[in-house]
Design an enzyme around this catalytic site. Structure first.
Site, PDB file in Angstrom:
ATOM      1  N   ASP A  72       0.848  -1.189   0.000  1.00 47.07           N
ATOM      2  CA  ASP A  72       0.000   0.000   0.000  1.00 47.07           C
ATOM      3  C   ASP A  72       0.892   1.250   0.000  1.00 47.07           C
ATOM      4  OD1 ASP A  72      -2.339   1.701   0.551  1.00 47.07           O
ATOM      5  OD2 ASP A  72      -1.503   1.841   2.570  1.00 47.07           O
ATOM      6  N   THR A  85      -2.785   0.516  -4.358  1.00 47.56           N
ATOM      7  CA  THR A  85      -3.216   1.795  -3.805  1.00 47.56           C
ATOM      8  C   THR A  85      -4.653   2.138  -4.175  1.00 47.56           C
ATOM      9  OG1 THR A  85      -2.725   4.174  -3.791  1.00 47.56           O
ATOM     10  CG2 THR A  85      -2.241   2.977  -5.819  1.00 47.56           C
ATOM     11  N   SER A  98      -4.795   0.164   6.365  1.00 52.02           N
ATOM     12  CA  SER A  98      -6.138   0.705   6.565  1.00 52.02           C
ATOM     13  C   SER A  98      -7.234  -0.211   6.022  1.00 52.02           C
ATOM     14  CB  SER A  98      -6.251   2.094   5.927  1.00 52.02           C
ATOM     15  OG  SER A  98      -6.085   2.011   4.537  1.00 52.02           O
TER      16      SER A  98
END
Length: 275
Positions: A9, A43, A226
């Site tokens: 990420d 991403t 996240s």
């Protein structure tokens, strides 16, 4: 373990809080590729934005963009996967934007569609200073989203809904979002919802890329921090979670590394993947 693919990420993981990639992280990525490990950037950002950051790493990295909606090699025109939202889905999402007065941004591979000007201090505009005009992130500022849905109908990959001081809370719209057929929603950070085509996620992106490369699940390491990384972490043979991640994400970790401010990516790669 012999890893063949590391998917990383960007925001909150590879990037520090100033949206920079540390020299330690760059060195670790370079060592991994020198040892024959494929490194991919995964991403929520659009392809044009991810490409700028990928070039800063100094390695050739496939890009899983817009939460898995668009997968492409950084240095080639080959599009490995693309998943778009259709007109009916977009109009249903837009009804929610109007109902709750959210700020909405619509992702395409090469830029973002908005009905508000993007501020000069926005990270996208700042990143454009590091690349050529040809590869810069494009900003499509429109007066009418519904007309934009027609014009860009082959390219809208993801919608981001953002709370503002004049809008309702994202949590208030959850029930309405769940009623829309054909979409998936992830909540990557407080005050934000990201909407993709149903079945699209970073996890699916990792799975598609691994299949193309002939790599097994147990040979994959994924690193994230996240909510939109959860699906990716579940597709990993080894799930590495950043020290700055919330507890709900840390529960998925096989290994918890340091924070994004302290080269957590480099430390995980050096400890778990390098010879």
């Amino acid at each position: 373990m012999g890893y063949k693919l590391i998917c990383i990420d960007m925001d909150g993981t590879l990037l520090n809080n100033k949206h920079n990639i540390s020299e330690e992280n760059k060195r670790a990525l370079k060592k991994a590729t020198e040892e024959g490990i494929k490194v991919a950037i995964s991403t929520g950002r659009v392809f044009a934005s991810a490409r700028i950051f990928a070039k800063l790493t100094g390695i050739k990295a496939p890009l899983i963009c817009s939460n898995g909606s668009y997968i492409r090699e950084k240095d080639r025109d080959e599009v490995i996967f693309k998943s778009i939202l259709d007109k009916e889905e977009l109009e249903s999402i837009y009804d929610i934007v109007k109902k709750y007065n959210f700020l909405a941004v619509f992702d395409t591979p090469y830029g973002i569609i908005s009905d508000e000007e993007i501020p000069e201090d926005d990270s996208h505009r700042i990143m454009n200073k590091l690349t050529t005009e040809e590869e810069a992130i494009r900003f499509y500022i429109v007066d009418d989203f519904k007309e934009a849905f027609k014009k860009y109908k082959e390219d809208i990959l993801k919608v981001i809904l953002i709370e503002t001081k004049n809008s309702s809370k994202i949590k208030d719209a959850k029930l309405d979002l769940e009623k829309i057929k054909g979409i998936d929603v992830v909540y990557s950070w407080s005050g934000c919802a990201e909407i993709m085509k149903e079945g699209t996620s970073k996890g699916k992106g990792v799975k598609i890329l691994a299949k193309k490369l002939g790599i097994k699940k147990e040979e994959i390491m994924c690193i994230g921090d996240s909510g939109n990384d959860i699906s990716m972490l579940k597709e990993a043979g080894t799930a590495v979670v950043m020290g700055n991640a919330p507890d709900e994400v840390k529960k998925l970790a096989d290994y918890i590394t340091d924070t994004n401010l302290n080269d957590g990516v480099a430390k995980a790669i050096e400890k778990l993947a390098l010879k």
